[in-house]
Motif scaffolding. Sequence first.
Motif, PDB file in Angstrom:
ATOM      1  N   ALA A  53       0.831  -1.204   0.000  1.00  0.00           N
ATOM      2  CA  ALA A  53       0.000   0.000   0.000  1.00  0.00           C
ATOM      3  C   ALA A  53       0.866   1.255   0.000  1.00  0.00           C
ATOM      4  CB  ALA A  53      -0.932  -0.005   1.211  1.00  0.00           C
ATOM      5  N   ALA A  54       1.950   1.231   0.773  1.00  0.00           N
ATOM      6  CA  ALA A  54       2.871   2.379   0.802  1.00  0.00           C
ATOM      7  C   ALA A  54       3.511   2.586  -0.570  1.00  0.00           C
ATOM      8  CB  ALA A  54       3.940   2.173   1.871  1.00  0.00           C
ATOM      9  N   GLN A  55       3.884   1.501  -1.224  1.00  0.00           N
ATOM     10  CA  GLN A  55       4.478   1.606  -2.553  1.00  0.00           C
ATOM     11  C   GLN A  55       3.452   2.100  -3.572  1.00  0.00           C
ATOM     12  OE1 GLN A  55       7.655   1.235  -3.470  1.00  0.00           O
ATOM     13  NE2 GLN A  55       8.401   0.550  -1.481  1.00  0.00           N
ATOM     14  N   LEU A  56       2.197   1.685  -3.427  1.00  0.00           N
ATOM     15  CA  LEU A  56       1.140   2.093  -4.350  1.00  0.00           C
ATOM     16  C   LEU A  56       0.966   3.607  -4.344  1.00  0.00           C
ATOM     17  CD1 LEU A  56      -1.083   1.166  -6.329  1.00  0.00           C
ATOM     18  CD2 LEU A  56      -2.606   1.001  -4.360  1.00  0.00           C
ATOM     19  N   LEU A  89       4.577  -6.681 -10.903  1.00  0.00           N
ATOM     20  CA  LEU A  89       3.491  -5.718 -10.759  1.00  0.00           C
ATOM     21  C   LEU A  89       2.936  -5.404 -12.140  1.00  0.00           C
ATOM     22  CD1 LEU A  89       1.829  -3.685  -9.042  1.00  0.00           C
ATOM     23  CD2 LEU A  89       3.632  -2.019  -9.505  1.00  0.00           C
ATOM     24  N   ASP A  90       1.704  -5.810 -12.384  1.00  0.00           N
ATOM     25  CA  ASP A  90       1.022  -5.492 -13.636  1.00  0.00           C
ATOM     26  C   ASP A  90       0.167  -4.254 -13.404  1.00  0.00           C
ATOM     27  OD1 ASP A  90       2.125  -7.866 -14.449  1.00  0.00           O
ATOM     28  OD2 ASP A  90       0.236  -8.955 -14.544  1.00  0.00           O
ATOM     29  N   VAL A  91       0.352  -3.260 -14.257  1.00  0.00           N
ATOM     30  CA  VAL A  91      -0.412  -2.014 -14.166  1.00  0.00           C
ATOM     31  C   VAL A  91      -1.303  -1.928 -15.402  1.00  0.00           C
ATOM     32  CG1 VAL A  91      -0.291   0.497 -14.003  1.00  0.00           C
ATOM     33  CG2 VAL A  91       1.469  -0.909 -12.892  1.00  0.00           C
ATOM     34  N   GLY A  97      -6.224  -0.066 -22.125  1.00  0.00           N
ATOM     35  CA  GLY A  97      -6.231  -1.417 -21.589  1.00  0.00           C
ATOM     36  C   GLY A  97      -4.882  -2.120 -21.640  1.00  0.00           C
ATOM     37  N   ALA A  98      -3.840  -1.384 -22.050  1.00  0.00           N
ATOM     38  CA  ALA A  98      -2.498  -1.976 -22.091  1.00  0.00           C
ATOM     39  C   ALA A  98      -2.026  -2.287 -20.673  1.00  0.00           C
ATOM     40  CB  ALA A  98      -1.523  -1.014 -22.770  1.00  0.00           C
ATOM     41  N   THR A  99      -1.127  -3.237 -20.577  1.00  0.00           N
ATOM     42  CA  THR A  99      -0.573  -3.612 -19.285  1.00  0.00           C
ATOM     43  C   THR A  99       0.911  -3.292 -19.265  1.00  0.00           C
ATOM     44  OG1 THR A  99      -2.165  -5.409 -19.055  1.00  0.00           O
ATOM     45  CG2 THR A  99      -0.224  -5.503 -17.657  1.00  0.00           C
ATOM     46  N   LEU A 100       1.323  -2.524 -18.274  1.00  0.00           N
ATOM     47  CA  LEU A 100       2.736  -2.250 -18.036  1.00  0.00           C
ATOM     48  C   LEU A 100       3.184  -3.177 -16.920  1.00  0.00           C
ATOM     49  CD1 LEU A 100       2.629   1.648 -17.972  1.00  0.00           C
ATOM     50  CD2 LEU A 100       3.137   0.156 -19.911  1.00  0.00           C
ATOM     51  N   ILE A 101       4.384  -3.691 -17.016  1.00  0.00           N
ATOM     52  CA  ILE A 101       4.844  -4.666 -16.035  1.00  0.00           C
ATOM     53  C   ILE A 101       6.123  -4.182 -15.361  1.00  0.00           C
ATOM     54  CG2 ILE A 101       5.657  -7.028 -15.676  1.00  0.00           C
ATOM     55  CD1 ILE A 101       3.940  -7.817 -18.101  1.00  0.00           C
ATOM     56  N   GLY A 102       6.102  -4.212 -14.037  1.00  0.00           N
ATOM     57  CA  GLY A 102       7.294  -3.954 -13.243  1.00  0.00           C
ATOM     58  C   GLY A 102       7.723  -5.269 -12.620  1.00  0.00           C
ATOM     59  N   HIS A 103       9.025  -5.481 -12.543  1.00  0.00           N
ATOM     60  CA  HIS A 103       9.526  -6.752 -12.023  1.00  0.00           C
ATOM     61  C   HIS A 103      10.668  -6.489 -11.054  1.00  0.00           C
ATOM     62  CE1 HIS A 103      11.729 -10.639 -12.236  1.00  0.00           C
ATOM     63  NE2 HIS A 103      10.492 -11.075 -12.085  1.00  0.00           N
ATOM     64  N   GLY A 104      10.744  -7.298 -10.008  1.00  0.00           N
ATOM     65  CA  GLY A 104      11.837  -7.203  -9.054  1.00  0.00           C
ATOM     66  C   GLY A 104      12.148  -8.557  -8.457  1.00  0.00           C
ATOM     67  N   GLN A 105      13.429  -8.799  -8.190  1.00  0.00           N
ATOM     68  CA  GLN A 105      13.880 -10.024  -7.517  1.00  0.00           C
ATOM     69  C   GLN A 105      14.893  -9.640  -6.456  1.00  0.00           C
ATOM     70  OE1 GLN A 105      15.606 -12.621 -10.462  1.00  0.00           O
ATOM     71  NE2 GLN A 105      13.728 -13.799 -10.610  1.00  0.00           N
ATOM     72  N   GLY A 114       9.844  -3.087  -3.837  1.00  0.00           N
ATOM     73  CA  GLY A 114      10.277  -1.746  -4.240  1.00  0.00           C
ATOM     74  C   GLY A 114      10.809  -1.712  -5.660  1.00  0.00           C
ATOM     75  N   SER A 115      11.566  -2.731  -6.044  1.00  0.00           N
ATOM     76  CA  SER A 115      12.107  -2.805  -7.407  1.00  0.00           C
ATOM     77  C   SER A 115      10.997  -2.924  -8.442  1.00  0.00           C
ATOM     78  CB  SER A 115      13.054  -3.996  -7.545  1.00  0.00           C
ATOM     79  OG  SER A 115      14.202  -3.807  -6.762  1.00  0.00           O
ATOM     80  N   ALA A 116       9.980  -3.712  -8.143  1.00  0.00           N
ATOM     81  CA  ALA A 116       8.851  -3.860  -9.068  1.00  0.00           C
ATOM     82  C   ALA A 116       8.122  -2.531  -9.235  1.00  0.00           C
ATOM     83  CB  ALA A 116       7.895  -4.942  -8.571  1.00  0.00           C
ATOM     84  N   PHE A 117       7.919  -1.806  -8.142  1.00  0.00           N
ATOM     85  CA  PHE A 117       7.268  -0.510  -8.236  1.00  0.00           C
ATOM     86  C   PHE A 117       8.165   0.517  -8.934  1.00  0.00           C
ATOM     87  CE2 PHE A 117       4.106  -2.229  -5.423  1.00  0.00           C
ATOM     88  CZ  PHE A 117       2.954  -1.520  -5.737  1.00  0.00           C
ATOM     89  N   ASP A 118       9.490   0.443  -8.726  1.00  0.00           N
ATOM     90  CA  ASP A 118      10.425   1.327  -9.452  1.00  0.00           C
ATOM     91  C   ASP A 118      10.262   1.147 -10.954  1.00  0.00           C
ATOM     92  OD1 ASP A 118      11.556   2.248  -7.064  1.00  0.00           O
ATOM     93  OD2 ASP A 118      13.319   0.948  -7.205  1.00  0.00           O
ATOM     94  N   ALA A 119      10.259  -0.096 -11.397  1.00  0.00           N
ATOM     95  CA  ALA A 119      10.147  -0.396 -12.832  1.00  0.00           C
ATOM     96  C   ALA A 119       8.799   0.053 -13.385  1.00  0.00           C
ATOM     97  CB  ALA A 119      10.361  -1.892 -13.070  1.00  0.00           C
ATOM     98  N   ALA A 120       7.731  -0.170 -12.637  1.00  0.00           N
ATOM     99  CA  ALA A 120       6.403   0.247 -13.093  1.00  0.00           C
ATOM    100  C   ALA A 120       6.313   1.770 -13.155  1.00  0.00           C
ATOM    101  CB  ALA A 120       5.324  -0.308 -12.167  1.00  0.00           C
TER     102      ALA A 120
END
Length: 136
Positions: A53-56, A89-91, A97-105, A114-120
């Motif tokens: 929620a904080a990242q959102l 993270l799919d946005v 209707g396109a989907t943007l994807i953030g990914h983190g490992q 945090g990495s997934a939200f950075d990428a998104a």
Amino acid sequence: MSTAAAAGKPSFFYSDMQGLGLRSDGGRTKVDIGMDIVYLGFSGSDSLEAEAAAQLIRLERYAAKVFGCKLAIGLTRTDRGNIRYDVSLDVLMAEDGATLIGHGQNESIELAIGSAFDAAERALQIEVFKARGRLR
């Protein structure tokens, strides 16, 4: 660890964070962007939902462009048996209707989220620049 995960079977937990929004309402933050969370291989926790929620909130300025988000957090083990978190993270964009994807490992679940939200967030910034004609 759940008994299903201990037996080598995937465990699955779903959380619906509808109502977490990004509009100011009388000094309080109200959510306009819904986010579904899926945990794979382990059960979620209140602290992980709070982190998500904080990242959102970082995506607040894009609320008019975003229809919703889906956050998938998976626990995997390396060849050496170390825990690693894989976060996607799919946005879903409201306009087309396109989907943007953030990914983190990462070994740290918080850093992976945090990495997934950075990428998104970077992908959303690119979409804004494209819409303004600053990027093709």
